[in-house]
Design an enzyme around this catalytic site. Structure first.
Site, PDB file in Angstrom:
ATOM      1  N   GLU A  18     -27.284  67.082 -15.635  1.00 25.46           N
ATOM      2  CA  GLU A  18     -27.775  65.356 -15.959  1.00 25.46           C
ATOM      3  C   GLU A  18     -26.509  65.299 -16.888  1.00 25.46           C
ATOM      4  O   GLU A  18     -26.162  65.761 -17.174  1.00 25.46           O
ATOM      5  CB  GLU A  18     -28.777  65.864 -17.098  1.00 25.46           C
ATOM      6  CG  GLU A  18     -29.265  64.207 -17.260  1.00 25.46           C
ATOM      7  CD  GLU A  18     -30.712  64.365 -18.298  1.00 25.46           C
ATOM      8  OE1 GLU A  18     -31.156  63.296 -18.400  1.00 25.46           O
ATOM      9  OE2 GLU A  18     -30.693  65.521 -19.096  1.00 25.46           O
ATOM     10  N   CYS A  66     -34.298  67.096 -16.226  1.00 26.01           N
ATOM     11  CA  CYS A  66     -33.966  67.058 -17.504  1.00 26.01           C
ATOM     12  C   CYS A  66     -35.999  66.583 -18.347  1.00 26.01           C
ATOM     13  O   CYS A  66     -36.599  68.204 -17.788  1.00 26.01           O
ATOM     14  CB  CYS A  66     -33.904  65.886 -18.263  1.00 26.01           C
ATOM     15  SG  CYS A  66     -33.914  65.915 -20.756  1.00 26.01           S
ATOM     16  N   LYS A  68     -35.347  59.485 -11.772  1.00 28.26           N
ATOM     17  CA  LYS A  68     -36.280  59.985 -12.724  1.00 28.26           C
ATOM     18  C   LYS A  68     -36.605  59.663 -12.921  1.00 28.26           C
ATOM     19  O   LYS A  68     -36.880  58.479 -13.549  1.00 28.26           O
ATOM     20  CB  LYS A  68     -35.408  60.371 -14.102  1.00 28.26           C
ATOM     21  CG  LYS A  68     -36.360  61.320 -15.776  1.00 28.26           C
ATOM     22  CD  LYS A  68     -35.730  61.300 -16.710  1.00 28.26           C
ATOM     23  CE  LYS A  68     -36.119  62.071 -17.251  1.00 28.26           C
ATOM     24  NZ  LYS A  68     -35.125  62.215 -18.236  1.00 28.26           N
TER      25      LYS A  68
END
Length: 504
Positions: free
Chosen positions: A279, A382, A337
């Site tokens: 990321e 994440c 995301k």
């Protein structure tokens, strides 16, 4: 009076302070300390306080205070994120962890107050454990959800014992482990017979885990070889774009080294090679930089890749994304995301400040990449890996990849707790999980949650390994969180005959 007939020796501010301290000490049960006896003692103290409370309101207050200490200590590492922008948000340093704990504490107040509906003894313990489990599961509905540090994670001990302890998650998930931990931690204090029963059940639990770990057989799937790059770029450099060219060149160099090492592995023959950047690995908008993509492809030397980068859709929307790149650098797809971090990547409307720059937009949801070379990859970014039962899209992948940047949290418990969630998802879903972190910890878990490769925190380097094969779908992967929910509800129902005869 509590169940033992003893009155607690503290009152007023001394009791409040003791509850806060007991909650904080109990958090030592979480990774990476795994002090399970401290968690058991802390829960016992809360339980006795709830029993001794004059009214249900006092019991709720005791649970709130315990939860405040419990979550503040468990999330202390949030302060490190503030320190990355200390000149702008110095005022938030003393309130970052306590502020989040203040929101989470009511989830502990509920079981503390309501357990008094049942008579003292095993029924009250069942009610407490069932309510705690359901309340803990309810944290996914808080803003975008914050199910960090479920008590079931205390079983994720390092090594083979931990591998065995977490195997039941394949049936009941981490929330089911939470229920088991709550029951064990309190029933063990209910007398010798109950303590003996808990010890016998713990032995059976361990034996069941060892049996499953040894008996499961992977599917005949040949997953690729991965070259995971860990650039160890500081969060300050990422936020300010300081020395972005140097960071980009570092990842190019690591990619070239990693791909060469991956192809030289003994088991690499006949397998594709996938290089991975974490990321924020690319310091810009990768979809808008064709030259950078060509340079990455050249470093990849014919391999396919996954690169973490922000994405600008040209219409004023910005995404935290993972890009799938072909051998020539063409973007095959971008995964945006879909679950953003509250108070980090977005601020709820009632919060007037935001602790990171920019405004991010959530993506449409999870997906599976079946492009040539990726071999059925389920990408995540994440925070998304912490959500039990919500890491697989409509099509089951052959392996899961989580790219993350834990540089925010320094060399603290934060990156270790984050990695523990990835391990638990592997067991729950029966899928190998690969985590690539900018500053670490980068690691690979097989489909039983066993660690197969690891690169420590704070080290620049490359981790190359064959991704293990998946297992057949687990019971949990088919039924999800309905199973632990029903188990928690069942505990409450077992205490129900007494509830209609009790008053708070």
């Amino acid at each position: 009076m509590n169940a033992s007939g003893a009155v607690l020796p503290w009152r007023g501010w001394r009791l409040a302070l003791t509850l806060l301290l007991a909650g904080a000490v109990s958090a030592a049960g979480f990774p990476p300390v795994f002090a399970l006896p401290l968690l058991s003692l802390g829960l016992l103290f809360l339980y006795r306080c709830a029993e001794d409370a004059a009214t249900w309101r006092y019991a709720a207050l005791y649970g709130f205070l315990f939860g405040l200490g419990f979550n503040t200590a468990g999330l202390y590492w949030l302060t490190d994120a503030i320190l990355t922008r200390v000149h702008d948000f110095w005022w938030a340093i003393p309130i970052a962890a306590p502020g989040c704990a203040l929101i989470l504490a009511p989830f502990v107040a509920l079981p503390a107050a309501a357990c008094r509906l049942a008579p003292a003894g095993w029924r009250r313990v069942l009610l407490f454990a069932g309510l705690w489990t359901l309340a803990d599961m309810g944290r996914v509905f808080l803003f975008t959800g914050f199910p960090w540090n479920p008590p079931g994670s205390v079983l994720e001990w390092p090594g083979r014992i931990g591998d065995w302890l977490i195997q039941p998650a394949a049936w009941i998930g981490v929330d089911g482990l939470t229920l088991a931990i709550m029951l064990a931690c309190l029933l063990v204090w209910q007398g010798r017979r109950w303590a003996l029963a808990v010890c016998l059940c713990a032995g059976l639990w361990l034996g069941l885990g060892a049996w499953r770990h040894a008996s499961v057989r992977p599917l005949p799937v040949r997953n690729p070889v991965v070259a995971l790059t860990q650039g160890n770029v500081s969060e300050g450099d990422i936020l300010t774009q300081a020395d972005a060219v140097s960071a980009f060149r570092r990842y190019l160099r690591l990619t070239a080294t990693g791909v060469a090492q991956a192809r030289a592995l003994p088991d690499a023959a006949g397998r594709s090679v996938v290089y991975v950047w974490p990321e924020s690995g690319f310091p810009g908008f990768l979809n808008a930089d064709e030259l950078a993509r060509r340079m990455i492809a050249r470093a990849g030397d014919g391999a396919v890749g996954v690169v973490g980068s922000d994405r600008d859709d040209g219409q004023g929307h910005y995404f935290n994304s993972a890009f799938a790149l072909s051998p020539d650098g063409t973007i095959l797809d971008a995964y945006d995301k879909s679950t953003l971090v509250p108070f980090g990547e977005y601020a709820p409307r009632f919060v007037p400040v935001k602790l990171v720059p920019g405004v991010l937009t959530p993506g449409p949801g999870l997906k599976t990449w079946n492009f040539p070379g990726f071999e059925g990859l389920g990408p995540m970014v994440c925070y998304e890996v912490i959500f039990s039962g919500h890491v697989v899209g409509q099509t089951r992948p052959n392996w899961l990849l989580n790219i993350t940047n834990d540089a925010w949290f320094g060399d603290s418990a934060g990156p270790r707790q984050h990695l523990a969630t990835a391990r638990m998802r592997a067991v729950e879903e029966g899928l190998p999980v690969v985590q690539d972190a900018n500053t670490g910890i980068t690691a690979i878990y097989d489909a039983t949650g066993m660690l197969t490769a690891r690169l420590p925190w704070g080290r620049e380097g490359v981790l190359t390994a064959v991704v293990p094969s998946p297992l057949p779908p687990t019971f949990f992967s088919r039924h999800g969180r309905a199973t632990p929910f029903l188990l928690g509800l069942f505990c409450i129902v077992l205490a129900w005959p007494s509830l209609i005869r009790r008053r708070l």
